[in-house]
Enzyme design. Structure first.
Site, mmCIF file in Angstrom:
data_model
loop_
_atom_site.group_PDB
_atom_site.id
_atom_site.type_symbol
_atom_site.label_atom_id
_atom_site.label_comp_id
_atom_site.label_asym_id
_atom_site.label_seq_id
_atom_site.Cartn_x
_atom_site.Cartn_y
_atom_site.Cartn_z
ATOM 1 N N SER A 100 0.817 -1.211 0.000
ATOM 2 C CA SER A 100 0.000 0.000 0.000
ATOM 3 C C SER A 100 0.854 1.267 0.000
ATOM 4 C CB SER A 100 -0.957 -0.040 1.189
ATOM 5 O OG SER A 100 -1.908 0.980 1.117
ATOM 6 N N ASP A 239 -2.663 6.252 -3.463
ATOM 7 C CA ASP A 239 -1.488 5.657 -2.842
ATOM 8 C C ASP A 239 -0.982 4.538 -3.745
ATOM 9 O OD1 ASP A 239 -3.607 3.934 -2.392
ATOM 10 O OD2 ASP A 239 -2.878 3.279 -0.436
#
Length: 449
Positions: A100, A239
Site C-alpha cells: 500500500s 497511494d
C-alpha cells in the site's frame, strides 16, 4: 490470536522479514483452506509496481499450485480491481501483492474471499494455523497440481467498470493526477481522459523503487503545487495500490476522506441512495465530520481504524458508504473494498452536479485542528498497560475536557504508536500531544532499544 496477519494482510521488508519461503508456505496454507471441497479451484493474483512484486508473486503462486490451486496472474492492478474481478469472475479468492502506502522495500500479501471482501480475523487465524502445521498439508501430484496463467486482459474489465460508474462525462474539468508511481499509473489518468476530462498526469512512471517516494496520497505537497501552477480545477492523489484517494481543490487545499465522504453522502441522500441516512467513519474521523453530517440530517457511527472494520459495520447494518480519513472510502453499491479510482470518479460526478467549485464543497465541513505524531517503538506489545503512558493520556484528556479528544493507538501495519488529538485550541493541543509522545518515546522508543 492472529500474529502473522496485521490489519491489512501480511507485511514486511522483502528478504528480511517477508521471505519468499514464507510467501510459498502462505500460498500452500491459503490454498489448503480454500480448496476444502472437491473440484477445480482458482485464485486471482495481482500486484503493485514494487521491484519485489514479481518475486513474492512467483513464490505465492507456486505455493498455491502446490496445494492444487490454479492461479491466474493479472499483473499490475489496483487492489480494488482484484476484489472486483474476484467477485465477478467467480474466483475462489483473490490476492494482492502490495504494501500500500509503505516505502518500496516493504511488500505485503492480502487476500479477498470469493465475494471480494477482505478476510475476517477468524479466517486469517485458520490460515495461520494451517501454515504452522504446513507439513500436514496434502501435496497433490500428477494432474492435480495447479497451473499458472497470465490474464492481463482482465485489467480492461475493471478499467471499463470504473468508467461506467460515472454515468456522465467529465468534460470541462482540468485535473492533475498523482498516481504515486503505483498501481493507478495506467488506470486513473486513462479513465478520466476517456470520460472527457483534460488530464495532466504526474508520478505515473514506476521503476520499481519510486512507489510512494515523495508523491501520492501520503506526500501530497507536490500535487498542491502543481494544481496551483496549472490553474487546475482539482488534483487527485492515490497511494501505491490505489485503494486510497485524496483531492486537492483549486486553491491547493486538501480534501481528506472525511471531506469526500461528506460531500458524496449529501448527493447520495439527495438521490435516495444513502441507506438509513448513515455514514460509517472511524475513531480517527475529525470532530467536524460528524457535526457537518448532523447539520444535513445524516448520522455517523465510528469503528476502529482499518477499512475492514468499516466494511464489517456497513455489511452488518446495510449502510452504503463508509471510510477513513486517510482516503480509504467504500461505496458498497460499486465495490466491496476501498477503491481510490471509484472514489475519484464519484467525487468528480458530485462536483459536476453541484455546479460549484471544489473549495466551496470543502467549506461544508469545519475541520477541527488535529495533530498526529508517530512514535517508532521497538515493540507495540503491552503499551496499553504502561502506567506512565496511561497517566500522560489521562492528564491530557482532563485538560482538554469537552473541547477536544485524544486517541492513542498502535499501528496495525508498522512498529509505531500513533498519538492523535483534536481541539479548538491548536497551541494547547500541540503541547499536550508532544507531552504524551515524549512519554511514549521515553518508555518504548526505538532509541531505548
Amino acid at each position: 490470536m492472529v500474529t502473522l496477519f496485521g490489519t491489512d494482510g501480511v507485511r514486511g521488508v522483502v528478504n528480511a522479514t517477508l521471505l519468499p519461503e514464507l510467501a510459498f508456505q502462505l500460498g500452500r496454507a491459503a490454498g489448503a483452506y480454500f480448496s476444502g471441497e472437491a473440484g477445480v479451484h482458482r485464485f486471482l493474483v495481482g500486484r503493485d509496481t514494487r521491484i519485489s512484486g514479481t518475486l513474492i508473486e512467483a513464490a505465492l503462486a507456486s505455493g498455491l499450485c502446490a496445494s492444487g490451486i490454479d492461479v491466474d496472474i493479472v499483473g499490475v492492478i489496483p487492489t480494488p480491481g482484484v476484489a472486483y474481478l474476484t467477485r465477478v469472475k467467480g474466483y475462489d479468492a483473490g490476492v494482492v501483492i502490495s504494501a500500500s502506502h509503505n516505502p518500496f522495500p516493504d511488500n505485503g500479501i492480502k487476500f479477498f474471499d470469493n465475494h471480494g471482501f477482505k478476510l475476517p480475523d477468524a479466517t486469517e487465524e485458520k490460515i495461520e494455523e494451517l501454515l504452522r502445521h504446513s507439513d500436514e498439508i496434502p501435496r497433490p501430484t500428477g494432474e492435480k497440481v495447479g497451473v499458472i496463467r497470465h490474464v492481463h486482459d482482465l485489467a480492461d474489465i475493471y478499467r471499463n467498470y470504473v468508467k461506467s460508474t460515472a454515468g456522465t462525462t467529465l468534460s470541462g474539468f482540468r485535473i492533475i493526477t498523482d498516481s504515486a508511481n503505483g498501481a493507478a499509473s495506467d488506470y486513473l489518468p486513462q479513465i478520466l481522459e476517456e470520460l472527457g476530462a483534460e488530464v495532466i498526469a504526474t508520478h505515473r512512471e514506476p521503476n520499481g523503487v519510486n512507489i510512494n517516494n515523495n508523491c501520492g496520497s501520503t506526500h501530497i505537497e507536490s500535487l498542491q503545487e502543481r494544481v496551483l501552477a496549472e490553474g487546475a480545477d482539482c488534483g487527485i492523489a492515490n497511494d501505491g495500490d490505489a485503494d486510497r484517494c485524496l483531492f486537492v481543490d483549486e486553491r491547493g487545499q486538501v480534501l481528506d476522506g472525511d471531506h469526500l465522504m461528506l460531500i458524496n453522502s449529501l448527493r447520495m441522500k439527495k438521490e435516495g441512495r444513502l441507506n438509513h441516512d448513515m455514514v460509517v467513519g472511524t475513531v480517527m474521523s475529525n470532530l467536524g465530520f460528524g457535526k457537518a453530517l448532523k447539520e444535513h440530517g445524516i448520522n455517523t457511527v465510528s469503528t476502529k481504524v482499518g477499512d475492514r472494520y468499516v466494511l464489517e459495520e456497513m455489511r452488518k447494518n446495510g449502510y452504503s458508504i463508509g471510510g477513513e480519513q486517510s482516503g480509504h472510502i467504500i461505496f458498497l453499491d460499486y465495490n466491496s473494498t476501498g477503491d481510490g479510482l471509484i472514489t475519484a470518479v464519484q467525487t468528480l460526478v458530485t462536483l459536476k452536479e453541484s455546479g460549484k467549485k471544489l473549495s466551496e464543497l470543502r467549506e461544508l465541513m469545519t475541520t477541527y485542528p488535529q495533530i498526529l505524531k508517530n512514535v517508532k517503538v521497538y515493540s507495540k506489545i503491552g503499551w496499553e498497560d504502561n502506567e506512565l503512558i496511561q497517566a500522560a493520556i489521562e492528564a491530557g484528556k482532563q485538560e482538554l475536557g469537552s473541547e477536544g479528544r485524544i486517541l492513542v493507538r498502535a499501528s496495525g501495519t508498522e512498529p509505531l504508536i500513533r498519538v492523535m488529538g483534536e481541539a479548538s485550541s491548536l497551541d494547547m493541543l500541540e503541547r499536550i500531544i508532544n507531552d504524551i509522545a515524549s512519554v511514549v518515546q521515553q518508555e518504548l522508543g526505538i532509541e531505548n532499544e
